[in-house]
Design a protein around this motif. Structure first.
Motif, PDB file in Angstrom:
ATOM      1  N   HIS A  88      42.640  26.377  25.566  1.00 30.27           N
ATOM      2  CA  HIS A  88      42.834  27.326  24.437  1.00 30.27           C
ATOM      3  C   HIS A  88      43.420  28.772  25.234  1.00 30.27           C
ATOM      4  CE1 HIS A  88      43.222  29.842  20.888  1.00 30.27           C
ATOM      5  NE2 HIS A  88      43.370  28.941  20.323  1.00 30.27           N
ATOM      6  N   GLU A  89      44.352  29.291  25.082  1.00 30.20           N
ATOM      7  CA  GLU A  89      44.783  30.670  25.510  1.00 30.20           C
ATOM      8  C   GLU A  89      43.437  31.516  25.180  1.00 30.20           C
ATOM      9  OE1 GLU A  89      48.570  31.854  24.705  1.00 30.20           O
ATOM     10  OE2 GLU A  89      49.688  30.278  25.747  1.00 30.20           O
ATOM     11  N   GLU A 126      44.751  38.193  44.262  1.00 26.38           N
ATOM     12  CA  GLU A 126      44.091  39.254  43.866  1.00 26.38           C
ATOM     13  C   GLU A 126      44.432  39.494  42.278  1.00 26.38           C
ATOM     14  OE1 GLU A 126      46.324  42.882  45.389  1.00 26.38           O
ATOM     15  OE2 GLU A 126      45.262  42.311  47.451  1.00 26.38           O
ATOM     16  N   THR A 127      45.295  38.784  41.581  1.00 22.05           N
ATOM     17  CA  THR A 127      45.589  38.549  40.274  1.00 22.05           C
ATOM     18  C   THR A 127      44.887  37.420  39.420  1.00 22.05           C
ATOM     19  OG1 THR A 127      47.837  37.661  40.636  1.00 22.05           O
ATOM     20  CG2 THR A 127      47.427  40.109  40.499  1.00 22.05           C
ATOM     21  N   GLN A 128      44.875  36.152  40.215  1.00 24.15           N
ATOM     22  CA  GLN A 128      44.275  34.870  39.634  1.00 24.15           C
ATOM     23  C   GLN A 128      43.058  34.721  40.151  1.00 24.15           C
ATOM     24  OE1 GLN A 128      47.475  32.277  40.419  1.00 24.15           O
ATOM     25  NE2 GLN A 128      48.919  32.732  38.676  1.00 24.15           N
ATOM     26  N   ALA A 174      32.037  20.258  31.349  1.00 26.98           N
ATOM     27  CA  ALA A 174      32.656  21.402  32.229  1.00 26.98           C
ATOM     28  C   ALA A 174      33.277  22.257  31.481  1.00 26.98           C
ATOM     29  CB  ALA A 174      33.451  20.608  33.162  1.00 26.98           C
ATOM     30  N   PHE A 175      33.041  23.660  31.560  1.00 24.89           N
ATOM     31  CA  PHE A 175      34.008  24.561  30.832  1.00 24.89           C
ATOM     32  C   PHE A 175      34.805  25.499  32.043  1.00 24.89           C
ATOM     33  CE2 PHE A 175      30.088  24.027  28.471  1.00 24.89           C
ATOM     34  CZ  PHE A 175      30.532  23.916  27.318  1.00 24.89           C
ATOM     35  N   LEU A 176      36.097  25.414  31.929  1.00 25.60           N
ATOM     36  CA  LEU A 176      36.694  26.012  33.030  1.00 25.60           C
ATOM     37  C   LEU A 176      37.580  27.026  32.242  1.00 25.60           C
ATOM     38  CD1 LEU A 176      38.353  26.209  35.399  1.00 25.60           C
ATOM     39  CD2 LEU A 176      40.130  24.340  34.683  1.00 25.60           C
ATOM     40  N   HIS A 177      37.411  28.584  32.950  1.00 27.87           N
ATOM     41  CA  HIS A 177      38.181  29.613  32.849  1.00 27.87           C
ATOM     42  C   HIS A 177      39.117  29.957  33.679  1.00 27.87           C
ATOM     43  CE1 HIS A 177      38.692  34.104  32.391  1.00 27.87           C
ATOM     44  NE2 HIS A 177      38.814  33.868  31.072  1.00 27.87           N
ATOM     45  N   GLN A 178      40.413  30.079  33.292  1.00 22.90           N
ATOM     46  CA  GLN A 178      41.380  30.383  34.148  1.00 22.90           C
ATOM     47  C   GLN A 178      42.106  31.760  33.914  1.00 22.90           C
ATOM     48  OE1 GLN A 178      43.500  26.584  33.695  1.00 22.90           O
ATOM     49  NE2 GLN A 178      43.305  26.358  35.927  1.00 22.90           N
ATOM     50  N   TRP A 179      42.203  32.594  34.800  1.00 23.18           N
ATOM     51  CA  TRP A 179      42.573  34.267  34.411  1.00 23.18           C
ATOM     52  C   TRP A 179      43.865  34.450  35.271  1.00 23.18           C
ATOM     53  CZ3 TRP A 179      42.294  37.022  30.436  1.00 23.18           C
ATOM     54  CH2 TRP A 179      42.450  38.235  30.551  1.00 23.18           C
ATOM     55  N   GLY A 223      47.142  39.562  32.178  1.00 27.69           N
ATOM     56  CA  GLY A 223      46.015  40.073  30.959  1.00 27.69           C
ATOM     57  C   GLY A 223      45.680  38.950  30.348  1.00 27.69           C
ATOM     58  N   ARG A 224      45.885  37.524  30.407  1.00 30.35           N
ATOM     59  CA  ARG A 224      45.673  36.719  29.579  1.00 30.35           C
ATOM     60  C   ARG A 224      45.256  35.259  30.684  1.00 30.35           C
ATOM     61  NH1 ARG A 224      51.678  35.590  27.233  1.00 30.35           N
ATOM     62  NH2 ARG A 224      52.424  34.887  29.069  1.00 30.35           N
ATOM     63  N   GLY A 225      44.562  34.436  30.008  1.00 32.40           N
ATOM     64  CA  GLY A 225      44.279  33.093  30.510  1.00 32.40           C
ATOM     65  C   GLY A 225      43.992  32.093  29.555  1.00 32.40           C
ATOM     66  N   SER A 226      43.271  31.047  30.009  1.00 32.06           N
ATOM     67  CA  SER A 226      42.856  30.020  29.263  1.00 32.06           C
ATOM     68  C   SER A 226      41.410  29.538  29.467  1.00 32.06           C
ATOM     69  CB  SER A 226      43.629  28.796  29.323  1.00 32.06           C
ATOM     70  OG  SER A 226      43.614  28.329  30.638  1.00 32.06           O
ATOM     71  N   VAL A 227      40.680  28.906  28.418  1.00 23.35           N
ATOM     72  CA  VAL A 227      39.499  28.136  28.455  1.00 23.35           C
ATOM     73  C   VAL A 227      39.615  26.931  28.138  1.00 23.35           C
ATOM     74  CG1 VAL A 227      38.808  29.026  26.222  1.00 23.35           C
ATOM     75  CG2 VAL A 227      37.027  28.298  27.944  1.00 23.35           C
TER      76      VAL A 227
END
Length: 529
Positions: free
Chosen positions: A52-53, A154-156, A184-189, A194-198
C-alpha cells in the motif's frame, strides 16, 4: 487515504531477498526448536501478499513497529501482552526486567541477511495468550533492519521488520499466530517525493503453500491484510500527530497484574460463572472483578513491602459492594474484609461468610447498611432504620474500595481522610455529595476530555486532593469503559485536619437532601453495573 492495498499475485517477484542466514547469535540450544532444516528454510523465498502507498516516513514506521512489538494485543484479542525477554544491539544484549521471564533466556533465532539491509536490532519477545489453558505462550525473534549504507541514497531509504516464531514445524504453532515461518514488514520511502509504500510478506513452511486454495490459505491472507492495515492505520495516525491519551500500567506492571489475573481466572472463573445468581451477564462481572482483585492483590503487596500475607494485612471494606463478588474473591484469597450495600443481592446467599472480628465476635462479610457520614444531618431517622446505618468510620489503615459505588463515590476520599485509610475509587455514574444525579463541571484542564465520565473523574480527584490525598490514577484493564481508578495511599504533609473536612464537603455542594436520597435508595431494588 482509505486503506485499499494492492494484492500481489502468487507469482509476484519477492520484495526482499535473503543472501545468507547468520547463526552467530549464541547458544541456540536454549529454545530447542531450531534445527538445521529450519535454519536453511529461513533462507527460502519470502512471498509478498499486499502493498500500500503511504505518506508516513521511516521514523513513523519505526515508531509504529516498536509499539506493535511491545503490544501485540493491538493485533490480536487472543493475546494479553508481550514479555520482552532479550534485546540486542550490535554491541550489547540486555535481558528484560527481573521476573519477566524464567531463566535461561531463549537465544534469538539466526538472523537472515537480506540484500541491501543491515541488521540494527534484535528482540526476543514472549507472546502471552489470554487463555493459557487453550494456548501456550510463543517465543518470537523480532529483527529490525535498515538500508545498508552502500545501497542508500540521500532521498531513498528502506526499513524492514521481521518476525520469526520459535517453532520448527507448522503443527507447533499456537492458534493466535499465522502458520508461517516468518512475517516481514517492508517500508520503502522516497524523501524527494514525500511518499512511499508499506508491504507484508510471508515465509511459508513449504514451497507452494501459498498456491493452495484451502481455508488455511484464505485465513493466512485475511490475517496478512489485517496486519498491514494496522501498520497503515497507526502510521497515518503518527503522521497526523496522534498522541496516546490513555496510559495503562502506570502504578503496577502489566505482567504482574495479568499473571495474577490469569491465576485467579483459572482458579475461580468457571465455578463463579456457572453458579451466577444475578440476572446480569456473568462473564462480564466475573472477569471484571477478577481483574480488579488482581490489581488490588498486587497493589497491597507493594503497599505492605512485599511478602504480604493475611496476618499482616490490615483489612478492607467495599462500600457499595453490589453483588459482593469482589469481597468474596478477596476473602477466598485469604485477605479479610467485608462489604456493605443499601440492599442485599441474590448472590449474597452464596458469597456471604462469617468472620471473626478483632474483639473475637463473628460478623457477616456482606451486610445490608446505609452510609450516613458524620457530616449528614440525621434528624428524622428513627426506629429500625437506625440499625442499618453506618457512619463511615473504619479502623485506621483499613483499605476502602469504592467500585462503581455511584452515590458513595464522591464520599470515598472524604471517608478515607476521616479515618486515615487508603482508598481505591473506580467512578461510574455521576452523583453529588447529596446522593443526587449530577453532571460534574467540565475540567478546567483543556487536555482532559469534557465527557460526563471524564468530568466526574476530575471532580472526584479534586475532592480527594482537597482532602489532602496525593491522588494517583490508573486505567484498569477491565471489560468496562468506566475503568479509571483513583488511588489515595499517601497524604500530603499539608493535608487538612479531620475538622477541616466539613469545609471540603461544603465546597463541593454540601449534603442537603442526602438523607432523603438514601431513604429512597433503601426502598428500591439494587442495581448492577
Amino acid at each position: 487515504m482509505k486503506f485499499e492495498p494492492e494484492e500481489l499475485a502468487a507469482g509476484a517477484s519477492p520484495l526482499i531477498a535473503v543472501s545468507s542466514v547468520d547463526g552467530n547469535h549464541g547458544n541456540h540450544g536454549n529454545h530447542g526448536a531450531v534445527t538445521t532444516t529450519a535454519i536453511k528454510a529461513r533462507a527460502g523465498e519470502w512471498r509478498p501478499l499486499f502493498r500500500h502507498e503511504c505518506a508516513f516516513g521511516p521514523d513513523a514506521f519505526g515508531h509504529v513497529m516498536e509499539n506493535l512489538i511491545q503490544n501485540p494485543n493491538i493485533n490480536s484479542s487472543w493475546l494479553f501482552r508481550a514479555d520482552i525477554l532479550v534485546q540486542n544491539t550490535t554491541t550489547q544484549a540486555t535481558p528484560g526486567p527481573p521476573g519477566s521471564a524464567p531463566a535461561p533466556l531463549p537465544a534469538p533465532l539466526p538472523a537472515p541477511s537480506f540484500a541491501g539491509f543491515e541488521l540494527t536490532r534484535t528482540i526476543v519477545r514472549r507472546l502471552v495468550p489470554r487463555n493459557t489453558l487453550r494456548d501456550k505462550p510463543l517465543d518470537q525473534t523480532c529483527l529490525i533492519y535498515a538500508s545498508a549504507s552502500q545501497g542508500q541514497t540521500e532521498t531513498q531509504a528502506q526499513s524492514l521488520v521481521v518476525y520469526l516464531p520459535h517453532v520448527s514445524a507448522a503443527s507447533e504453532m499456537p492458534f493466535y499466530h499465522p502458520v508461517v515461518r516468518g512475517i516481514a514488514f517492508l517500508h520503502q520511502w522516497d524523501a524527494a517525493q514525500g511518499r512511499g509504500s508499506v508491504s507484508l510478506s510471508y515465509l511459508y513452511f513449504a514451497e507452494g503453500d501459498h498456491e493452495r486454495g484451502d481455508s488455511e490459505v484464505t485465513k493466512l491472507t485475511r490475517t496478512a491484510l489485517h496486519l498491514l492495515a494496522v501498520v497503515y492505520k497507526h502510521g497515518k495516525g503518527r503522521l497526523a500527530g496522534y498522541e496516546k491519551r490513555v496510559h495503562h500500567d502506570q502504578l503496577i506492571s502489566q505482567a504482574r497484574v495479568q499473571n495474577t489475573y490469569a491465576r485467579l481466572k483459572k482458579k475461580y472463573a468457571r465455578e463463579l460463572i456457572q453458579s451466577w445468581a444475578e440476572s446480569t451477564d456473568p462473564e462480564k462481572h466475573v472477569f471484571e472483578d477478577l481483574c480488579i482483585a488482581a490489581f488490588l492483590l498486587e497493589l497491597w503487596d507493594d503497599m505492605h513491602g512485599g511478602g504480604l500475607g493475611p496476618l499482616r494485612f490490615p483489612g478492607f471494606v467495599d462500600i457499595g459492594c453490589g453483588n459482593g463478588l469482589l469481597v468474596h474473591i478477596l476473602n477466598r484469597e485469604g485477605f479479610q474484609g467485608w462489604g456493605f450495600d443499601a440492599r442485599a443481592r441474590k448472590s449474597w446467599a452464596a458469597y456471604n461468610a462469617k468472620v471473626k472480628t478483632r474483639d473475637g465476635s463473628e460478623q457477616d462479610t456482606l451486610r445490608e447498611l446505609i452510609l450516613l457520614p458524620p457530616h449528614v444531618n440525621r434528624d428524622g431517622l428513627a426506629g429500625s432504620a437506625l440499625d442499618r446505618v453506618h457512619d463511615g468510620r473504619f479502623p485506621k489503615g483499613t483499605f476502602i474500595i469504592s467500585n462503581h459505588a455511584d452515590e458513595l463515590t464522591p464520599w470515598t476520599p472524604i471517608l478515607a481522610a476521616l479515618s486515615d485509610c487508603p482508598f481505591l475509587a473506580i467512578p461510574c455514574c455521576s452523583h453529588n455529595l447529596a446522593g443526587e444525579r449530577y453532571r460534574a463541571p467540565a475540567p478546567k484542564d483543556k487536555t482532559k476530555a469534557d465527557s460526563a465520565y471524564s468530568s466526574l473523574v476530575v471532580w472526584v480527584a479534586g475532592i480527594a486532593a482537597d482532602c489532602g490525598w496525593d491522588v494517583e490514577q490508573e486505567m484498569l484493564r477491565i471489560p468496562s469503559t468506566r475503568n479509571t481508578a483513583l488511588l489515595g495511599r499517601r497524604r500530603r504533609a499539608a493535608a487538612p485536619p479531620v475538622v477541616g473536612l466539613q469545609a471540603v464537603v461544603d465546597k463541593y455542594g454540601g449534603t442537603a437532601g442526602y438523607l432523603e436520597s438514601v431513604m429512597k435508595l433503601m426502598m428500591t431494588s439494587g442495581h448492577e453495573h
